[in-house]
Write a protein that holds these residues in place. Structure first.
Motif, PDB file in Angstrom:
ATOM      1  N   ARG A 176     105.134  12.048 -30.428  1.00 30.42           N
ATOM      2  CA  ARG A 176     106.115  12.486 -31.425  1.00 30.42           C
ATOM      3  C   ARG A 176     105.827  13.924 -31.865  1.00 30.42           C
ATOM      4  N   GLU A 177     104.573  14.234 -32.114  1.00 28.88           N
ATOM      5  CA  GLU A 177     104.209  15.572 -32.578  1.00 28.88           C
ATOM      6  C   GLU A 177     104.423  16.616 -31.476  1.00 28.88           C
ATOM      7  N   PHE A 178     104.152  16.232 -30.231  1.00 24.24           N
ATOM      8  CA  PHE A 178     104.383  17.150 -29.108  1.00 24.24           C
ATOM      9  C   PHE A 178     105.874  17.490 -29.008  1.00 24.24           C
ATOM     10  N   LYS A 179     106.721  16.471 -29.251  1.00 21.48           N
ATOM     11  CA  LYS A 179     108.171  16.684 -29.225  1.00 21.48           C
ATOM     12  C   LYS A 179     108.600  17.575 -30.402  1.00 21.48           C
ATOM     13  N   LEU A 180     108.029  17.328 -31.569  1.00 26.07           N
ATOM     14  CA  LEU A 180     108.330  18.167 -32.732  1.00 26.07           C
ATOM     15  C   LEU A 180     107.957  19.627 -32.471  1.00 26.07           C
ATOM     16  N   LEU A 181     106.805  19.822 -31.830  1.00 31.77           N
ATOM     17  CA  LEU A 181     106.340  21.178 -31.517  1.00 31.77           C
ATOM     18  C   LEU A 181     107.324  21.898 -30.597  1.00 31.77           C
ATOM     19  N   LYS A 182     107.761  21.199 -29.551  1.00 29.57           N
ATOM     20  CA  LYS A 182     108.663  21.825 -28.573  1.00 29.57           C
ATOM     21  C   LYS A 182     110.017  22.137 -29.182  1.00 29.57           C
ATOM     22  N   GLU A 183     110.474  21.323 -30.140  1.00 30.13           N
ATOM     23  CA  GLU A 183     111.824  21.474 -30.689  1.00 30.13           C
ATOM     24  C   GLU A 183     111.874  22.279 -31.983  1.00 30.13           C
ATOM     25  N   ALA A 184     110.720  22.697 -32.488  1.00 29.56           N
ATOM     26  CA  ALA A 184     110.690  23.416 -33.770  1.00 29.56           C
ATOM     27  C   ALA A 184     111.458  24.735 -33.687  1.00 29.56           C
ATOM     28  N   ASP A 185     112.216  25.027 -34.720  1.00 28.68           N
ATOM     29  CA  ASP A 185     112.976  26.284 -34.801  1.00 28.68           C
ATOM     30  C   ASP A 185     112.042  27.383 -35.305  1.00 28.68           C
ATOM     31  N   LEU A 186     111.662  28.289 -34.429  1.00 31.14           N
ATOM     32  CA  LEU A 186     110.698  29.333 -34.772  1.00 31.14           C
ATOM     33  C   LEU A 186     111.361  30.618 -35.242  1.00 31.14           C
ATOM     34  N   LYS A 187     112.664  30.576 -35.456  1.00 29.81           N
ATOM     35  CA  LYS A 187     113.409  31.700 -36.051  1.00 29.81           C
ATOM     36  C   LYS A 187     113.230  33.011 -35.278  1.00 29.81           C
ATOM     37  N   GLY A 188     112.970  32.898 -33.989  1.00 29.75           N
ATOM     38  CA  GLY A 188     112.849  34.101 -33.167  1.00 29.75           C
ATOM     39  C   GLY A 188     111.577  34.885 -33.361  1.00 29.75           C
ATOM     40  N   VAL A 189     110.572  34.332 -34.057  1.00 27.51           N
ATOM     41  CA  VAL A 189     109.296  35.039 -34.261  1.00 27.51           C
ATOM     42  C   VAL A 189     108.550  35.073 -32.933  1.00 27.51           C
ATOM     43  N   ARG A 190     108.394  36.253 -32.352  1.00 26.94           N
ATOM     44  CA  ARG A 190     107.893  36.370 -30.980  1.00 26.94           C
ATOM     45  C   ARG A 190     106.462  35.856 -30.821  1.00 26.94           C
ATOM     46  N   CYS A 213     102.587  24.747 -35.768  1.00 23.23           N
ATOM     47  CA  CYS A 213     102.518  23.321 -36.098  1.00 23.23           C
ATOM     48  C   CYS A 213     102.911  23.063 -37.548  1.00 23.23           C
ATOM     49  N   GLU A 214     102.646  24.020 -38.416  1.00 21.89           N
ATOM     50  CA  GLU A 214     103.088  23.875 -39.801  1.00 21.89           C
ATOM     51  C   GLU A 214     104.610  23.937 -39.874  1.00 21.89           C
ATOM     52  N   VAL A 215     105.232  24.855 -39.124  1.00 20.96           N
ATOM     53  CA  VAL A 215     106.693  24.934 -39.057  1.00 20.96           C
ATOM     54  C   VAL A 215     107.260  23.628 -38.517  1.00 20.96           C
ATOM     55  N   ALA A 216     106.559  23.035 -37.534  1.00 19.95           N
ATOM     56  CA  ALA A 216     107.028  21.788 -36.911  1.00 19.95           C
ATOM     57  C   ALA A 216     106.752  20.564 -37.776  1.00 19.95           C
ATOM     58  N   LYS A 217     106.170  20.781 -38.967  1.00 22.26           N
ATOM     59  CA  LYS A 217     105.857  19.709 -39.919  1.00 22.26           C
ATOM     60  C   LYS A 217     104.878  18.676 -39.328  1.00 22.26           C
ATOM     61  N   ILE A 218     103.898  19.185 -38.617  1.00 18.95           N
ATOM     62  CA  ILE A 218     102.808  18.325 -38.128  1.00 18.95           C
ATOM     63  C   ILE A 218     101.754  18.347 -39.226  1.00 18.95           C
ATOM     64  N   ASN A 219     101.937  17.485 -40.204  1.00 22.56           N
ATOM     65  CA  ASN A 219     101.152  17.594 -41.432  1.00 22.56           C
ATOM     66  C   ASN A 219     100.562  16.263 -41.899  1.00 22.56           C
ATOM     67  N   GLU A 220     100.353  15.327 -40.971  1.00 19.36           N
ATOM     68  CA  GLU A 220      99.701  14.064 -41.335  1.00 19.36           C
ATOM     69  C   GLU A 220      98.350  14.350 -41.988  1.00 19.36           C
TER      70      GLU A 220
END
Length: 443
Positions: free
Chosen positions: A252-266, A350-357
């Motif tokens: 689940r976390e790997f999927k969250l990481l791949k799909e996270a919206d990084l707002k174009g931050v290079r 990972c913080e953007v992706a809400k991986i915060n357990e």
């Protein structure tokens, strides 16, 4: 600085009337050589060129070889042990002489080694007069020699542990008002040094202390093999290690990481791509840093691992291929980011992706537990990619043997430290093997 090399050999061109060849030691420094006589001789059949040591020939071997010699003419087992013990001592003494030159920052030639050996070790013995045998270095002094000798063959990070050990030993010398010498560094010293690290070096925990004690044992083993005499009771000291938490991403976390919206931050986009690649290949940062296009062979990656200098090959998969195709116009297969920055950026991603357990981390200082709770994204590093690869590969159905081959692990003991099977996987596997269960009714 040049290094001493040596080789034991037999002189077949100097056979005596009994057909025995004398043993000698050829030493060299900067391609200049000297020969030292060992004053022992044997039949050539009793010598193994590959090990450079005497060997015993059994009666069965003797009858097969048809040597034209009686079995009683050859070396007995005790004779072989005596000769090899003498050669071991000679090798250790020569290494020790070289170590003294290095510790004193003296340039030396093969003649210096040769003459010093003959002065201290006439024939096969060693003079015991105090004015001829110099005092061995202290343990902190010897660490400098160890680092210098291994600088070319060991990773810089691994040698840093020895520098840290030296700092602790020097602090211990000041605290105890006594030098740490090889002859006094037995079991009792290890117990006292461990107590010193716990009580006086209060910024380090038990895991760091265990690492320092293990490093000290490795150093002592190295020194012993190089001819330094010591109290060997240190070998009876048992190092206690705490089992550490294994931090990996779940599916689940790997999927969250791949799909996270990084707002174009290079920096975040590049760091995520590199991290996904590590998760899909089990690659260490040190191998990512040396990864070149020529390492891509068809649908596999083949290179020599930095750690252990072992050949490694892993098949590419859709995840890793997608990342490589994204950067196919670059000279390098992937963008290059320092390890420190990559870990920092991945934690931000990972913080953007809400991986915060919440993850509880318990460390000990002596018997006192130190408990901290962190959001999971704060515990992620570049090395989490390799651990995630091992865990997800197992959860997706690959066998342990296959995953170990992919990751390059040679022992299960080291491999299991990379695996953190999820609770949901444990439950689903129980249901797959034993059948799905209904919720238990409370009576």
């Amino acid at each position: 600085m040049a290094k001493l090399s040596m080789r034991f050999e037999i002189r077949k061109d100097k056979l005596n009337q009994e057909g025995k060849a004398p043993i000698s030691c050829m030493i060299s420094v900067s391609q200049k050589r000297k020969r030292i006589s060992v004053e022992k001789s044997l039949h050539p059949v009793n010598w193994d060129n590959s090990t450079q040591r005497a060997i015993h020939i059994s009666k069965t071997q003797h009858s097969k070889l048809k040597l034209g010699l009686k079995h009683t003419d050859l070396l007995m087992g005790s004779d072989v042990d005596q000769i090899n013990s003498l050669l071991d001592k000679m090798q250790s003494r020569l290494n020790f002489i070289e170590t003294r030159f290095r510790l004193n920052d003296q340039l030396y030639t093969v003649d210096d080694i040769y003459n010093t050996y003959l002065a201290e070790c006439p024939s096969t013995g060693i003079k015991s007069t105090e004015n001829q045998i110099q005092k061995p270095p202290t343990v902190p002094e010897f660490i400098d020699t160890y680092i210098e000798r291994n600088r070319a063959s060991r990773a810089k990070r691994s040698l840093c542990v020895y520098s840290q050990l030296k700092n602790h030993l020097v602090a211990y010398e000041e605290w105890s008002r006594s030098k740490v010498e090889f002859e006094s560094i037995g079991l009792s010293f290890f117990e006292e040094f461990q107590s010193f690290l716990i009580e006086e070096r209060t910024t380090i925990n038990n895991n760091t202390i265990a690492k320092q004690l293990s490093t000290l044992k490795t150093l002592l083993n190295y020194a012993r093999k190089h001819g330094i005499e010591m109290n060997q009771s240190y070998r009876d000291f048992t190092i206690k290690r705490q089992k550490l938490e294994v931090i990996t991403l779940t599916e689940r976390e790997f999927k969250l990481l791949k799909e996270a919206d990084l707002k174009g931050v290079r920096r975040h986009i590049k760091a995520r791509d590199i991290f996904i690649f590590l998760c899909a290949t089990s690659m260490r940062y040190s191998d990512y840093a040396q990864f070149k296009r020529e390492h891509i062979k068809g649908n596999t990656i083949r290179l020599t691992m930095k750690k252990g200098n072992k050949p490694w090959e892993i098949p590419l998969n859709p995840e890793s291929i997608a990342i490589l195709e994204k950067y196919q116009d670059m000279a390098e297969p992937l963008p290059k980011i320092s390890n420190q920055k990559l870990s920092k950026y991945i934690r931000e991603v990972c913080e953007v992706a809400k991986i915060n357990e919440p993850i509880e981390i318990i460390r000990y200082r002596g018997s006192e537990p130190i408990v901290n709770i962190y959001p999971k994204h704060q515990l992620i590093s570049s090395h989490t990619g390799r651990k995630t690869f091992c865990t997800l590969s197992l959860e997706r159905g690959a066998s342990v043997e296959t995953v170990m081959k992919w990751s390059g692990h040679e022992s299960y003991a080291s491999f299991k430290r990379y695996v953190n099977l999820s609770r949901s996987h444990s439950i689903s596997e129980m249901e797959r093997i034993w059948g799905k269960t209904e919720l238990m009714k409370v009576v």
